[in-house]
Design an enzyme around this catalytic site. Structure first.
Site, mmCIF file in Angstrom:
data_model
loop_
_atom_site.group_PDB
_atom_site.id
_atom_site.type_symbol
_atom_site.label_atom_id
_atom_site.label_comp_id
_atom_site.label_asym_id
_atom_site.label_seq_id
_atom_site.Cartn_x
_atom_site.Cartn_y
_atom_site.Cartn_z
ATOM 1 N N ARG A 162 0.951 -0.896 0.187
ATOM 2 C CA ARG A 162 0.432 -0.041 0.180
ATOM 3 C C ARG A 162 0.701 1.468 -0.004
ATOM 4 N NH1 ARG A 162 -2.737 -1.523 5.322
ATOM 5 N NH2 ARG A 162 -0.092 -1.877 5.873
ATOM 6 N N ARG A 226 5.907 -6.772 13.748
ATOM 7 C CA ARG A 226 5.121 -7.277 12.788
ATOM 8 C C ARG A 226 5.728 -9.017 12.580
ATOM 9 N NH1 ARG A 226 1.771 -5.282 9.752
ATOM 10 N NH2 ARG A 226 2.495 -3.311 9.513
ATOM 11 N N ASP A 284 -1.169 2.751 18.077
ATOM 12 C CA ASP A 284 -2.090 2.544 16.536
ATOM 13 C C ASP A 284 -2.664 2.980 16.636
ATOM 14 O OD1 ASP A 284 -2.069 2.450 13.672
ATOM 15 O OD2 ASP A 284 -1.426 0.747 13.875
ATOM 16 N N SER A 288 -6.894 0.395 11.939
ATOM 17 C CA SER A 288 -8.106 -0.791 11.649
ATOM 18 C C SER A 288 -7.574 -2.273 12.383
ATOM 19 C CB SER A 288 -8.674 -0.873 10.899
ATOM 20 O OG SER A 288 -7.431 -0.764 9.514
HETATM 21 ZN ZN ZN Z 1 1.239 2.199 10.240
#
Ligand code: ZN
Length: 377
Positions: A162, A226, A284, A288
């Site tokens: 993205r 992550r 964050d 979402s």
């Molecule tokens: Zn981010």
């Protein structure tokens, strides 16, 4: 107006034991075992049995909401001042994210100023995922210098499908412009970088820093927990003097897919040799999070600032030796990473951004921001 907090168990964030803290207006005037206040008109607050911590500096929040991928129906809602205050966050730093079209920096500015009106020391980033970096004035450095709450650029995306796939030259130029703006403003000047799950991980940052005059902390990667592979690269980045930010909001499904939960990530990175003062935790909030039922994607929910408090509560119960490192990763480390020298520590001259935490429940009983009581339970 003077306020004397007495009998508090002070975590500055290093543990200072029982002591007193004197607040004068929006600043901390003194911290000592005993402060002489004879002759002064002082409101005394007995904090017997409570921990006194700096207010949290949350370096990645989406106060005007986030999401929007997969259509307008997937946008998440705003995060209120009350949500930040209940979580002990006194400096939320607001960012746009993937969507800088359906949402704008003007809207983010409005949300951030609204949080300030409600007493928080909120700041914001200019920019979003994309390059060229969207700005308010047409120029990154002008945004920093002329628009007071703007302290950096974020969250600029790399290693993500993205992202705008920024070139090394583009990354260098963004960092240089941000650094110039921070230098002229006298505060801030960092690029918060969203690192996706792409194979290149932190390579674009290393390449942009190589053969440039930029200091390593010009880029501040987030979401480094992550995957194990990304976390290992972030350990090296921290060893070289950079800051690395761990996202504490996760879900069981994301953990199953490789996310390392916040406290574990912090402990693992320290064990791997990352200096404790280079690691930070952020929520964050407003970002979402996918919700699955029986393995089927059912929709999205939003991350919350309270996730930061949950990491501290977990450390207090499970790994008490890590409590100072966790508090540092929520306060002085993120303040230093963003160049906000006036907060993140309990010390003379710093902003009176504080919370009194009940060690039993792990919840704030009082929250002060700039000396003003925002929460009183
Ligand atoms: Zn981010």
């Amino acid at each position: 107006m003077l306020t004397l907090i007495t009998n508090a168990d002070i975590h500055a964030p290093e543990s200072r034991g029982r002591g007193q803290v004197l607040l004068a207006g929006e600043r901390i005037q003194a911290v000592a075992e005993e402060i002489d206040i004879r002759g002064a008109e002082v409101e005394v607050l007995d904090a017997e049995g409570q921990m006194l911590l700096p207010g949290f500096v949350d370096v990645l929040t989406h106060p005007c909401g986030g999401g929007g991928e997969g259509g307008f129906g997937n946008r998440t809602g705003e995060i209120s001042a009350a949500q930040f205050i209940r979580a002990g966050v006194t400096t939320p730093v607001g960012a746009l994210g993937t969507d800088s079209i359906g949402r704008s920096l003007e809207v983010l500015y409005g949300n951030v100023m609204g949080l300030r009106d409600q007493g928080l020391a909120a700041c914001m980033y200019t920019g979003a995922y994309r390059v060229p970096v969207p700005t308010l004035t047409g120029d990154i450095a002008r945004d920093l210098v002329l628009i007071e709450p703007v302290i950096g650029v974020g969250e600029l995306a790399i290693s993500d499908h993205r992202s705008a796939q920024p070139t090394i030259e583009e990354l260098r130029r963004v960092a240089a412009d941000t650094r110039l703006g921070g230098t002229l403003k006298g505060t801030g000047g960092t690029v918060l970088v969203h690192v996706g799950d792409g194979e290149s991980r932190l390579a674009p940052l290393r390449d942009a820093l190589a053969r440039s005059d930029l200091p390593v902390h010009s880029f501040y990667p987030t979401h480094v927990n992550r995957s194990q592979a990304l976390m290992a690269e972030a350990v090296d980045y921290a060893k070289q003097g950079g800051y690395a930010d761990i996202t504490v909001s996760t879900t069981p499904e994301l953990v199953a897919a490789g996310d390392i939960p916040g406290l574990q990530a912090l402990l693992d990175m320290q064990a791997g040799g990352a200096p404790a003062d280079r690691l930070t935790l952020s929520s964050d909030a407003g970002g979402s999070l996918p919700v699955y039922v029986d393995g089927e994607l059912q929709g999205l929910t939003a991350a919350e600032p309270g996730a930061l408090l949950e990491v501290l509560q977990q450390a207090m119960h499970e790994v008490p030796t890590a409590v100072t490192a966790v508090i540092s990763a929520l306060t002085c480390n993120p303040a230093a990473a963003l160049g906000l020298a006036d907060r993140g520590r309990i010390g003379p001259g710093r902003r009176a951004d504080l919370m009194l935490l009940d060690p039993e429940s792990g919840r704030p009983r009082k929250v002060f921001c700039g000396g003003r009581a925002l929460l009183s339970e």
